[in-house]
Scaffold this active site. Structure first.
Site, short mmCIF file in Angstrom:
data_model
loop_
_atom_site.label_atom_id
_atom_site.label_comp_id
_atom_site.label_asym_id
_atom_site.label_seq_id
_atom_site.Cartn_x
_atom_site.Cartn_y
_atom_site.Cartn_z
N GLY A 169 0.87 -1.18 0.00
CA GLY A 169 0.00 0.00 0.00
C GLY A 169 0.90 1.22 0.00
O GLY A 169 1.78 1.34 0.85
N LYS A 170 0.68 2.12 -0.96
CA LYS A 170 1.61 3.26 -1.07
C LYS A 170 1.64 4.10 0.20
O LYS A 170 2.70 4.57 0.62
CB LYS A 170 1.25 4.10 -2.28
CG LYS A 170 1.42 3.33 -3.58
CD LYS A 170 1.18 4.15 -4.79
CE LYS A 170 1.03 3.27 -6.02
NZ LYS A 170 2.14 2.36 -6.29
N GLY A 171 0.48 4.28 0.84
CA GLY A 171 0.43 5.08 2.07
C GLY A 171 1.23 4.41 3.17
O GLY A 171 2.11 5.03 3.79
N ALA A 172 0.93 3.14 3.42
CA ALA A 172 1.62 2.41 4.50
C ALA A 172 3.10 2.30 4.19
O ALA A 172 3.95 2.46 5.07
CB ALA A 172 1.01 1.03 4.67
N GLY A 211 13.31 6.34 -12.25
CA GLY A 211 13.73 4.95 -12.11
C GLY A 211 15.23 4.78 -12.17
O GLY A 211 15.98 5.44 -11.45
N ASP A 224 8.02 4.54 -3.34
CA ASP A 224 7.55 4.94 -2.00
C ASP A 224 8.74 5.26 -1.10
O ASP A 224 8.72 6.23 -0.33
CB ASP A 224 6.72 3.81 -1.37
CG ASP A 224 5.51 3.48 -2.22
OD1 ASP A 224 4.95 4.40 -2.83
OD2 ASP A 224 5.13 2.29 -2.28
O1 RIB Z 1 4.07 1.29 -4.59
C1 RIB Z 1 3.99 -0.09 -4.41
C2 RIB Z 1 2.66 -0.45 -3.81
O2 RIB Z 1 1.63 -0.20 -4.75
C3 RIB Z 1 2.50 -1.90 -3.45
O3 RIB Z 1 2.95 -2.18 -2.16
C4 RIB Z 1 1.03 -2.17 -3.67
O4 RIB Z 1 0.33 -2.48 -2.50
C5 RIB Z 1 0.49 -0.90 -4.33
O5 RIB Z 1 -0.19 -0.08 -3.46
#
Ligand code: RIB
Length: 301
Positions: free
Chosen positions: A39-42, A218, A249
């Protein structure tokens, strides 16, 4: 140290490591499989906390076994999870990911509880904006809630950072004037501005009100516009790109850490490149991010 409030998605990633992507209709055997925090937030919240930045996360999970995994990994990394709510009606967000032999990824997300982060939730959690200095968000929760949260962030004097991923059409252009730092990758930049020319795209976003645009490129590194030209900061070389999931992230968190510590964009980009270089050398997203003490800071010089 200044505190960061992160609003965004919380997923569990189901990752298959494949020699190559399967063709339509083809069944392929993977070399390895893992279940990871995502998850990008987590991911961004965990990356910040691993850099010792006080971080509070706002978001939603389901009331299921996936949420137990997600909450424990956020807590283990010292993210404050008091702003995370459990939703009984819908499952925790998840992502199905393929990572190929070159470490590139292909991701399909199921938003689940992330899609339930509504405006009412943001209003209910306004108190969390009082003592934060920075607000960080992405595009994995409803846009209306992102817009409202950005307005609250500005109302309470927070500096704002946005990672516009996964990219989508933004019909309300007021969002841009609330963003201090926008960190798109090349694809997101093109989709948001409909031009291939990086400098032109940056100018378009700035004309909409974004204060600074940092472009993630990248393998090539990242850059921003300084004195009318695009300044590129090359990526930190690595021996092997094992899994690039979450590298963006980790970059965002590294950049924010750099801004908190030095308030200097070039230095913050160099730090972001360095932190991201660690994340691509290990499998998984959040689990691959470096702790502050694990980073060889000499590489910055
Ligand atoms: O940025 C990578 C993330 O994108 C992954 O961890 C996936 O859960 C999506 O949210």
């Amino acid at each position: 140290m200044e505190k960061v409030l992160v609003l965004g998605s919380i997923n569990i990633d189901f990752v298959s490591f494949v020699p190559r992507y399967p063709l339509p209709g083809e069944t392929l055997v993977s070399n390895d499989f893992g279940i990871f925090q995502g998850g990008k937030g987590a991911n961004q919240a965990i990356a910040l906390a691993k850099l010792d930045v006080p971080t509070l996360m706002l978001g939603k999970v389901g009331e299921d076994v996936l949420s137990d995994l997600a909450l424990s990994s956020l807590q283990e990394s010292k993210v404050d999870i008091t702003g995370i709510t459990k939703n009984q009606k819908i499952s925790t967000g998840s992502a199905s990911i393929w990572v190929n032999a070159q470490g590139q990824n292909s991701i399909v997300i199921y938003p689940g509880a992330n899609g339930e982060v509504g405006e009412d939730f943001i209003f209910q959690h306004e108190k969390f904006f009082y003592d934060a200095s920075w607000f960080l968000t992405q595009f994995e929760i409803p846009l209306k809630s992102i817009l409202l949260a950005l307005k609250l962030a500005k109302k309470h004097g927070l500096k704002t950072i946005m990672d516009p991923a996964p990219v989508r059409e933004v019909s309300n252009n007021h969002i841009w004037e609330l963003v201090d730092y926008l960190l798109p990758n090349e694809i997101e930049l093109r989709e948001l501005t409909h031009t291939e020319n990086i400098l032109k795209a940056i100018h378009i976003l700035k004309s909409r009100g974004v204060k600074e645009v940092i472009v993630k490129l990248g393998k090539q590194g990242a850059g921003y516009e300084g004195k009318g030209t695009f300044n590129l900061f090359p990526a930190v070389p690595v021996e092997q790109r094992v899994d690039t999931t979450g590298a963006g992230d980790c970059f965002v968190a590294g950049f924010l850490y750099g801004m908190i510590q030095w308030g200097d964009i070039p230095r913050a980009i160099k730090i972001a490149n360095l932190t991201a270089s660690y994340s691509i050398q290990k499998k998984g997203a959040a689990i691959s991010f470096p702790k502050k003490s694990e980073i060889d800071w000499k590489k910055l010089e």
